[in-house]
Design a protein around this motif. Structure first.
Motif, PDB file in Angstrom:
ATOM      1  N   SER A 131      36.061  35.164  36.601  1.00 38.93           N
ATOM      2  CA  SER A 131      34.957  36.063  36.975  1.00 38.93           C
ATOM      3  C   SER A 131      35.477  37.108  37.944  1.00 38.93           C
ATOM      4  O   SER A 131      36.496  36.900  38.632  1.00 38.93           O
ATOM      5  CB  SER A 131      33.819  35.285  37.646  1.00 38.93           C
ATOM      6  OG  SER A 131      34.257  34.794  38.899  1.00 38.93           O
ATOM      7  N   GLY A 132      34.734  38.208  38.026  1.00 35.93           N
ATOM      8  CA  GLY A 132      35.077  39.248  38.982  1.00 35.93           C
ATOM      9  C   GLY A 132      35.021  38.716  40.406  1.00 35.93           C
ATOM     10  O   GLY A 132      35.796  39.143  41.273  1.00 35.93           O
ATOM     11  N   THR A 133      34.092  37.810  40.646  1.00 35.62           N
ATOM     12  CA  THR A 133      33.978  37.193  41.975  1.00 35.62           C
ATOM     13  C   THR A 133      35.304  36.564  42.385  1.00 35.62           C
ATOM     14  O   THR A 133      35.808  36.792  43.490  1.00 35.62           O
ATOM     15  CB  THR A 133      32.871  36.112  41.935  1.00 35.62           C
ATOM     16  OG1 THR A 133      31.624  36.767  41.711  1.00 35.62           O
ATOM     17  CG2 THR A 133      32.807  35.297  43.206  1.00 35.62           C
ATOM     18  N   TYR A 159      29.670  46.189  46.273  1.00 35.94           N
ATOM     19  CA  TYR A 159      29.414  44.889  45.632  1.00 35.94           C
ATOM     20  C   TYR A 159      30.717  44.347  45.064  1.00 35.94           C
ATOM     21  O   TYR A 159      31.399  45.027  44.296  1.00 35.94           O
ATOM     22  CB  TYR A 159      28.379  45.033  44.502  1.00 35.94           C
ATOM     23  CG  TYR A 159      28.076  43.704  43.855  1.00 35.94           C
ATOM     24  CD1 TYR A 159      27.412  42.708  44.571  1.00 35.94           C
ATOM     25  CD2 TYR A 159      28.487  43.410  42.547  1.00 35.94           C
ATOM     26  CE1 TYR A 159      27.158  41.470  44.003  1.00 35.94           C
ATOM     27  CE2 TYR A 159      28.236  42.180  41.980  1.00 35.94           C
ATOM     28  CZ  TYR A 159      27.573  41.208  42.703  1.00 35.94           C
ATOM     29  OH  TYR A 159      27.326  39.985  42.152  1.00 35.94           O
ATOM     30  N   HIS A 160      31.050  43.118  45.457  1.00 34.85           N
ATOM     31  CA  HIS A 160      32.303  42.531  44.976  1.00 34.85           C
ATOM     32  C   HIS A 160      32.105  41.111  44.457  1.00 34.85           C
ATOM     33  O   HIS A 160      33.054  40.324  44.456  1.00 34.85           O
ATOM     34  CB  HIS A 160      33.342  42.541  46.109  1.00 34.85           C
ATOM     35  CG  HIS A 160      33.583  43.909  46.683  1.00 34.85           C
ATOM     36  ND1 HIS A 160      34.188  44.919  45.959  1.00 34.85           N
ATOM     37  CD2 HIS A 160      33.252  44.455  47.880  1.00 34.85           C
ATOM     38  CE1 HIS A 160      34.227  46.024  46.700  1.00 34.85           C
ATOM     39  NE2 HIS A 160      33.668  45.764  47.855  1.00 34.85           N
ATOM     40  N   GLY A 161      30.874  40.759  44.073  1.00 36.21           N
ATOM     41  CA  GLY A 161      30.634  39.436  43.516  1.00 36.21           C
ATOM     42  C   GLY A 161      29.942  38.511  44.500  1.00 36.21           C
ATOM     43  O   GLY A 161      29.334  38.957  45.477  1.00 36.21           O
ATOM     44  N   GLU A 225      35.085  49.655  45.754  1.00 37.56           N
ATOM     45  CA  GLU A 225      35.002  50.178  44.395  1.00 37.56           C
ATOM     46  C   GLU A 225      35.314  51.670  44.518  1.00 37.56           C
ATOM     47  O   GLU A 225      34.724  52.331  45.380  1.00 37.56           O
ATOM     48  CB  GLU A 225      33.590  50.026  43.852  1.00 37.56           C
ATOM     49  CG  GLU A 225      33.029  48.633  43.871  1.00 37.56           C
ATOM     50  CD  GLU A 225      31.501  48.668  43.788  1.00 37.56           C
ATOM     51  OE1 GLU A 225      30.981  48.848  42.683  1.00 37.56           O
ATOM     52  OE2 GLU A 225      30.842  48.531  44.825  1.00 37.56           O
ATOM     53  N   ASP A 258      38.479  47.497  43.808  1.00 39.54           N
ATOM     54  CA  ASP A 258      37.693  46.641  42.923  1.00 39.54           C
ATOM     55  C   ASP A 258      37.294  47.524  41.739  1.00 39.54           C
ATOM     56  O   ASP A 258      36.365  48.332  41.835  1.00 39.54           O
ATOM     57  CB  ASP A 258      36.464  46.117  43.674  1.00 39.54           C
ATOM     58  CG  ASP A 258      35.542  45.313  42.768  1.00 39.54           C
ATOM     59  OD1 ASP A 258      35.732  45.353  41.539  1.00 39.54           O
ATOM     60  OD2 ASP A 258      34.621  44.664  43.294  1.00 39.54           O
ATOM     61  N   ILE A 260      36.281  46.442  38.825  1.00 45.78           N
ATOM     62  CA  ILE A 260      35.617  45.562  37.864  1.00 45.78           C
ATOM     63  C   ILE A 260      34.674  46.353  36.966  1.00 45.78           C
ATOM     64  O   ILE A 260      34.588  46.104  35.771  1.00 45.78           O
ATOM     65  CB  ILE A 260      34.961  44.401  38.645  1.00 45.78           C
ATOM     66  CG1 ILE A 260      36.090  43.447  39.060  1.00 45.78           C
ATOM     67  CG2 ILE A 260      33.875  43.694  37.840  1.00 45.78           C
ATOM     68  CD1 ILE A 260      35.751  42.449  40.119  1.00 45.78           C
ATOM     69  N   MET A 261      34.015  47.353  37.548  1.00 47.03           N
ATOM     70  CA  MET A 261      33.183  48.208  36.692  1.00 47.03           C
ATOM     71  C   MET A 261      33.896  49.472  36.257  1.00 47.03           C
ATOM     72  O   MET A 261      33.749  49.930  35.134  1.00 47.03           O
ATOM     73  CB  MET A 261      31.893  48.572  37.421  1.00 47.03           C
ATOM     74  CG  MET A 261      30.802  47.682  36.937  1.00 47.03           C
ATOM     75  SD  MET A 261      29.116  48.118  37.236  1.00 47.03           S
ATOM     76  CE  MET A 261      29.040  49.699  37.894  1.00 47.03           C
ATOM     77  N   LYS A 285      34.973  42.295  33.426  1.00 48.16           N
ATOM     78  CA  LYS A 285      34.082  42.876  32.415  1.00 48.16           C
ATOM     79  C   LYS A 285      34.721  42.876  31.018  1.00 48.16           C
ATOM     80  O   LYS A 285      35.028  41.839  30.501  1.00 48.16           O
ATOM     81  CB  LYS A 285      33.625  44.278  32.826  1.00 48.16           C
ATOM     82  CG  LYS A 285      32.968  44.351  34.218  1.00 48.16           C
ATOM     83  CD  LYS A 285      31.573  43.818  34.256  1.00 48.16           C
ATOM     84  CE  LYS A 285      30.891  44.111  35.589  1.00 48.16           C
ATOM     85  NZ  LYS A 285      29.715  43.330  35.845  1.00 48.16           N
TER      86      LYS A 285
HETATM   87  C1  LIG Z   1      32.310  46.073  41.305  1.00 48.00           C
HETATM   88  C2  LIG Z   1      32.069  44.632  41.010  1.00 48.00           C
HETATM   89  N1  LIG Z   1      32.789  43.696  41.634  1.00 48.00           N
HETATM   90  C3  LIG Z   1      32.624  42.386  41.386  1.00 48.00           C
HETATM   91  C4  LIG Z   1      31.704  41.946  40.475  1.00 48.00           C
HETATM   92  C5  LIG Z   1      31.535  40.470  40.234  1.00 48.00           C
HETATM   93  O1  LIG Z   1      31.949  40.143  38.951  1.00 48.00           O
HETATM   94  P1  LIG Z   1      31.397  38.804  38.257  1.00 48.00           P
HETATM   95  O2  LIG Z   1      29.942  39.023  38.022  1.00 48.00           O
HETATM   96  O3  LIG Z   1      32.214  38.683  37.019  1.00 48.00           O
HETATM   97  O4  LIG Z   1      31.651  37.700  39.223  1.00 48.00           O
HETATM   98  C6  LIG Z   1      30.921  42.881  39.794  1.00 48.00           C
HETATM   99  C7  LIG Z   1      29.907  42.455  38.827  1.00 48.00           C
HETATM  100  O5  LIG Z   1      29.055  43.169  38.394  1.00 48.00           O
HETATM  101  C8  LIG Z   1      31.097  44.256  40.068  1.00 48.00           C
HETATM  102  O6  LIG Z   1      30.386  45.199  39.454  1.00 48.00           O
END
Ligand SMILES: Cc1ncc(COP(=O)(O)O)c(C=O)c1O
Length: 461
Positions: A131-133, A159-161, A225, A258, A260-261, A285
């Motif tokens: 997971s991104g978390t 936001y980082h999870g 981000e 980060d 992730i997005m 993602k």
């Molecule tokens: C920028 C960012 N970091 C971390 C996460 C966390 O990822 P996950 O939901 O896979 O744990 C998200 C999830 O939307 C995100 O958008």
């Protein structure tokens, strides 16, 4: 039927939703017996209840009442090829027949890692998680281990999870004046978390420099981000990320992106598009082809301790890390996502932004479609907004408008994030974008009585 008052408009939208989605309503009633809220993910919740989908095909989704939706949620940007992409389905089927998780190294994992290291400027080497978390947690741990320092700076509204160290200032405090102070965003997170974290406003190099000066020698890294996602869809101001890189070097702290997005914005992520290379990056993602997969990676010397034979190894486990079926799905998906595809969906993203902004103008609503590449976000103001606090304040002042607009779009067959965020997938074409723009125009007509009565500051006439 057209609504005359704001209450009529709200009732009309809600009643239409309840009637169209009665099957979902029944599932939600049943689900609430076994799950708080009837679901298991806060970000996909909305009232009166979230629709229950039965299947997805390309860029379409179908709910329990057989309503068809154009899917602009794409599971929060994680479905780059939409649903049931043929190459991904074949890879999953083939791997399922050979075993989903063999508890060993696998060809697909190596190929996936090679592809990422070739594409992402900051990746000398990479490790996988689910997971991104986990990916941000591990990138932060790697930074602390490498620097021997504990404190990490995050952005207000970043936001980082879901792990404890990033459960602060997720939602900016809109009542606070001046620079943001660190505040926990969730009950249940130890207060001691605050000792290891500092918070800076996005797009503000002076505030960051002051923090770095004040706590010089204690700070391991800055995590952000490159464009704020959940924090309002805020893009970096020209020169901001370059300035951040310089500050990180000047104060000898690591820079963690980060992505992730934002990873979908270029073959090598936002960092490749903007030409700023962080020390560590977390991604997730779409890299798993719709199955749970995330990765973190960076400079060789920072990543080296994840080797179990390293003298100062950092243990990194996870029962399903690099599981075969996810890696097979991810590899098939990534192989079909080349430079031409990135450019095409980014252009469609721009077409959607332009179309939505024209629709807002025509309807006379003072809101804006922002974002970059294939991610589009509604900002609830026409003013220039450069940080999360201002974006969230604007959303708060829009009262129930975002929720009503989201629901009315659903009533008309457009599925998006409840926060009014849209992501493009490769099966989409100009046709689908233009449909979404038309539907936005129709939905704005329905919500206009609400805008005029409840949020007159957003009425342009
Ligand atoms: C920028 C960012 N970091 C971390 C996460 C966390 O990822 P996950 O939901 O896979 O744990 C998200 C999830 O939307 C995100 O958008």
């Amino acid at each position: 039927m057209s609504a005359k008052s704001s209450q009529d408009a709200a009732n009309l939208i809600t009643e239409t939703f309840l009637q169209r989605t009665s099957g979902s309503g029944e599932w939600n009633t049943r689900a609430k017996e076994s799950m708080p809220g009837g679901d298991t993910r806060a970000a996909s919740f909305y009232t009166p209840y979230p629709a229950y989908m039965t299947r997805g095909e390309g860029c379409f989704l179908y709910d329990y009442d057989e309503n068809q939706y154009l899917d602009f949620l794409n599971n929060y940007t994680s479905l780059i090829h939409g649903h049931a992409h043929p190459a991904t389905v074949s890879a999953i089927q083939e791997q399922a027949a050979r075993g989903t998780v063999l508890g060993s190294g696998a060809e697909a994992t190596v190929e996936h890692a090679e592809m990422l290291c070739n594409r992402v400027p900051s990746f000398d080497s990479v490790r996988y998680c689910n997971s991104g978390t986990e990916a941000t947690l591990l990138a932060m741990r790697a930074a602390r281990a490498f620097t021997g320092k504990d404190i990490i700076i995050k952005m207000d509204g970043g936001y980082h999870g879901s792990h404890d160290y990033v459960q602060l200032n997720m939602q900016p405090d809109t009542q606070e004046e001046g620079r943001p102070s660190p505040k926990l965003s969730s009950r249940g997170v130890p207060a001691s978390t605050l000792e290891g974290m500092l918070v800076a406003p996005f797009n503000d190099l002076d505030a960051l420099r002051d923090l770095l000066r004040a706590r010089s020698g204690e700070i391991a890294a800055i995590i952000l981000e490159p464009a704020l996602g959940a924090g309002g869809g805020i893009e970096p101001e020209p020169g901001y990320l370059q300035g951040l890189r310089q500050l990180a070097d000047e104060f000898d702290v690591l820079l963690i992106f980060d992505e992730i997005m934002t990873f979908r914005q270029d073959l090598g992520g936002f960092q490749a598009a903007i030409g700023v290379t962080p020390d560590l990056t977390s991604i997730a993602k779409f890299i798993g082809g719709g199955l749970p997969l995330a990765a973190f990676g960076g400079r060789q010397e920072i990543m080296a301790p994840f080797d179990p034979t390293h003298p100062m190894t950092i243990p990194h486990n996870g029962t399903f890390n690099g599981n075969n079926i996810t890696m097979a799905a991810g590899l098939a998906t990534m192989k079909d996502f080349g430079g031409g595809q990135v450019e095409r969906i980014n252009q469609l993203g721009q077409r959607l932004r332009n179309g939505l902004n024209a629709a807002f103008q025509t309807a006379g609503v003072g809101i804006r479609a922002v974002g970059s590449g294939s991610i589009i976000r509604v900002l609830w103001s026409c003013e220039k907004i450069t940080n999360a606090r201002a974006a969230v304040a604007a959303q708060e002042q829009a009262l129930d408008l975002p929720r009503l607009l989201h629901l009315e779009l659903m009533n008309r067959g457009i599925f998006s994030a409840p926060r009014c965020q849209y992501a493009i997938s490769t099966p989409m074409s100009e046709k689908e974008i233009d449909i979404a723009v038309d539907v936005m125009g129709q939905s704005l007509d329905v919500v206009m009585p609400y805008v005029r009565e409840q949020t007159p500051h957003l009425a342009l006439d």
